[in-house]
Design a protein around this motif. Structure first.
Motif, PDB file in Angstrom:
ATOM      1  N   GLY A 284       0.753  -1.365   0.255  1.00  0.00           N
ATOM      2  CA  GLY A 284       0.291   0.285   0.147  1.00  0.00           C
ATOM      3  C   GLY A 284       1.100   1.791  -0.166  1.00  0.00           C
ATOM      4  O   GLY A 284       1.728   1.508   0.825  1.00  0.00           O
ATOM      5  N   PHE A 285       0.594   2.362  -0.846  1.00  0.00           N
ATOM      6  CA  PHE A 285       1.406   3.639  -0.660  1.00  0.00           C
ATOM      7  C   PHE A 285       0.265   4.766  -0.802  1.00  0.00           C
ATOM      8  O   PHE A 285      -0.690   5.118  -0.893  1.00  0.00           O
ATOM      9  N   LEU A 286       0.467   4.841   0.739  1.00  0.00           N
ATOM     10  CA  LEU A 286      -0.006   6.272   1.371  1.00  0.00           C
ATOM     11  C   LEU A 286       0.145   7.371   0.681  1.00  0.00           C
ATOM     12  O   LEU A 286       1.347   7.879  -0.310  1.00  0.00           O
ATOM     13  N   ASN A 287      -0.800   8.202   0.025  1.00  0.00           N
ATOM     14  CA  ASN A 287      -1.056   9.093  -0.595  1.00  0.00           C
ATOM     15  C   ASN A 287      -0.442   9.257  -1.853  1.00  0.00           C
ATOM     16  O   ASN A 287       0.258   9.781  -2.982  1.00  0.00           O
ATOM     17  N   ASP A 288      -0.721   7.685  -2.644  1.00  0.00           N
ATOM     18  CA  ASP A 288       0.123   7.433  -3.844  1.00  0.00           C
ATOM     19  C   ASP A 288       1.477   7.791  -4.193  1.00  0.00           C
ATOM     20  O   ASP A 288       2.161   7.917  -5.095  1.00  0.00           O
ATOM     21  N   GLN A 289       2.337   7.794  -2.761  1.00  0.00           N
ATOM     22  CA  GLN A 289       3.445   8.156  -2.303  1.00  0.00           C
ATOM     23  C   GLN A 289       4.574   6.628  -2.144  1.00  0.00           C
ATOM     24  O   GLN A 289       3.895   5.695  -1.337  1.00  0.00           O
ATOM     25  N   GLY A 290       5.694   6.979  -1.650  1.00  0.00           N
ATOM     26  CA  GLY A 290       6.951   5.920  -1.576  1.00  0.00           C
ATOM     27  C   GLY A 290       8.084   6.672  -0.273  1.00  0.00           C
ATOM     28  O   GLY A 290       8.470   7.320  -1.813  1.00  0.00           O
ATOM     29  N   TYR A 291       8.640   6.251   0.224  1.00  0.00           N
ATOM     30  CA  TYR A 291       9.640   6.897   0.560  1.00  0.00           C
ATOM     31  C   TYR A 291      10.945   6.740  -0.276  1.00  0.00           C
ATOM     32  O   TYR A 291      11.573   5.408  -0.206  1.00  0.00           O
TER      33      TYR A 291
END
Length: 381
Positions: A284-291
């Motif tokens: 799952g990517f929160l806010n369509d982001q990944g760090y």
């Protein structure tokens, strides 16, 4: 505070690979591969210069232990053997001091000879620590101009403004969740605060784990440096579990202690190769982001083998080595030319909007953010 997107969303889909061992010291997800590499090997061999073929001597390369300690699932043994085959008069010796990079920072601060040529496994936090501890003393030299493959390094992954550390792979921090327990996963950071996810998330301690620190920086990047502590207090109130290391957290997750854990976006590659139930390893990517957490390599300033050191670093950026590092170190390649398998395309996940902080944004801030988090959220640990 400016925020930086590592790769434009349109370009992100071209990245395929694995992510698992980031920042040195966290041995996470390791695999092997049987894909043929004959064509790539032939192409690269023909591009070697006469000077490279005449290289000789002993090259001492320092790194974190998990990079070399499992010959079947860490890239160290393969890199050593392949480089030595390419240069028969060269011997590569790995060094894995217990304190990792801190060992060399301490020696440099004391004015003691380093005696090592290359360090593999740097991240932006390490560079900031080096500059804060050593000031004007040089631990590493800029090296980009001496690398023929440097032009293939993705611009968004370059994290050293002085070009001392050259990226060779990267990972993306994400959520991993059990799809049998969570039918509707959280889509945003704010979703994690909802009652429906109370007690569902396991994270790592930002003081002691690279994944934990990356997740903390991701929250700062997304909710803002003025709001991240308030956000974490709400997350704490919602029953988040904080454990010391990635291994502790992932073991607890697999034991069913919670249905979500902070991990890497290539978890399904690992799960598939271990014959695990993929429904329990959803990304799952929160806010369509990944760090994004790129790793780099650097040449020690006092090396007696500068040409050999640069040749080895250039080799790590080659097509063949980039492909192998991605497979064995469970990471995404840092370059734009590494061919990867259909398996990676199927199971490795890339966020639509990767984010990270630059060196300039973290300098003078990261220690304060982590220390405040530790005091107020993790009880000073």
């Amino acid at each position: 505070m400016k925020r930086r997107t590592v790769l434009k969303s349109g370009a992100a889909t071209t990245l395929v690979g694995l992510a698992g061992c980031v920042g040195g010291g966290e041995s996470e997800q390791a695999t092997t591969t049987t894909e043929t590499e004959t064509q790539t090997t032939t192409e690269e061999t023909t591009t070697e210069t006469t000077t490279q073929n005449e290289l000789s001597g002993t090259l001492k390369v320092a790194t974190y232990s998990s990079f070399v300690d499992a010959p079947s699932s860490s890239p160290g043994a393969w890199l050593k053997n392949t480089f030595e085959e390419r240069h028969p008069d060269v011997t590569v010796e790995w060094e894995t001091p217990e304190n990792e990079l801190n060992y060399y920072i301490q020696r440099a601060s004391q004015g003691v000879d380093i005696g090592t040529d290359v360090y593999v496994g740097l991240n932006v936090d390490h560079l900031i620590r080096i500059d804060e501890k050593l000031g004007q003393k040089r631990l590493f030299d800029p090296v980009a101009d001496g690398l023929s493959h440097y032009g293939h390094v993705k611009e968004g992954l370059k994290f050293d403004p002085q070009n001392r550390a050259i990226p060779y792979d990267t990972g993306y921090i994400s959520l991993v969740y059990d799809g049998n327990e969570i039918q509707k996963p959280p889509e945003t950071f704010q979703d994690l605060l909802k009652d429906r996810y109370r007690g569902d998330l396991i994270v790592q301690n930002a003081k002691t784990a690279a994944t934990g620190r990356a997740f903390l920086l991701w929250t700062v990047n997304t909710v803002g440096e003025d709001q991240y502590l308030d956000y974490w207090k709400k997350l704490d109130d919602n029953g988040v579990t904080i454990l010391g290391s990635w291994s502790d957290a992932y073991t607890a997750y697999e034991n069913g202690e919670a249905p979500m854990v902070v991990s890497y976006s290539t978890d399904q590659v690992y799960a598939n190769r271990q014959d695990k139930d993929l429904s329990k390893h959803q990304v799952g990517f929160l806010n369509d982001q990944g760090y994004a957490n790129p790793e780099g390599m650097a040449k020690f300033a006092d090396t007696d083998n500068p040409d050999l050191a640069e040749a080895f670093m250039d080799f790590l950026l080659s097509k063949r080595a980039q492909k192998k590092i991605a497979q064995l170190n469970v990471q995404f390649p840092a370059t734009d030319w590494a061919p990867l398998s259909d398996e990676f395309e199927k199971y490795a996940k890339v966020p639509e909007n990767p984010v990270t902080f630059t060196y300039e944004e973290l300098q003078g801030n990261v220690d304060e953010w982590v220390d405040q988090w530790a005091r107020q959220i993790a009880g000073g640990s």
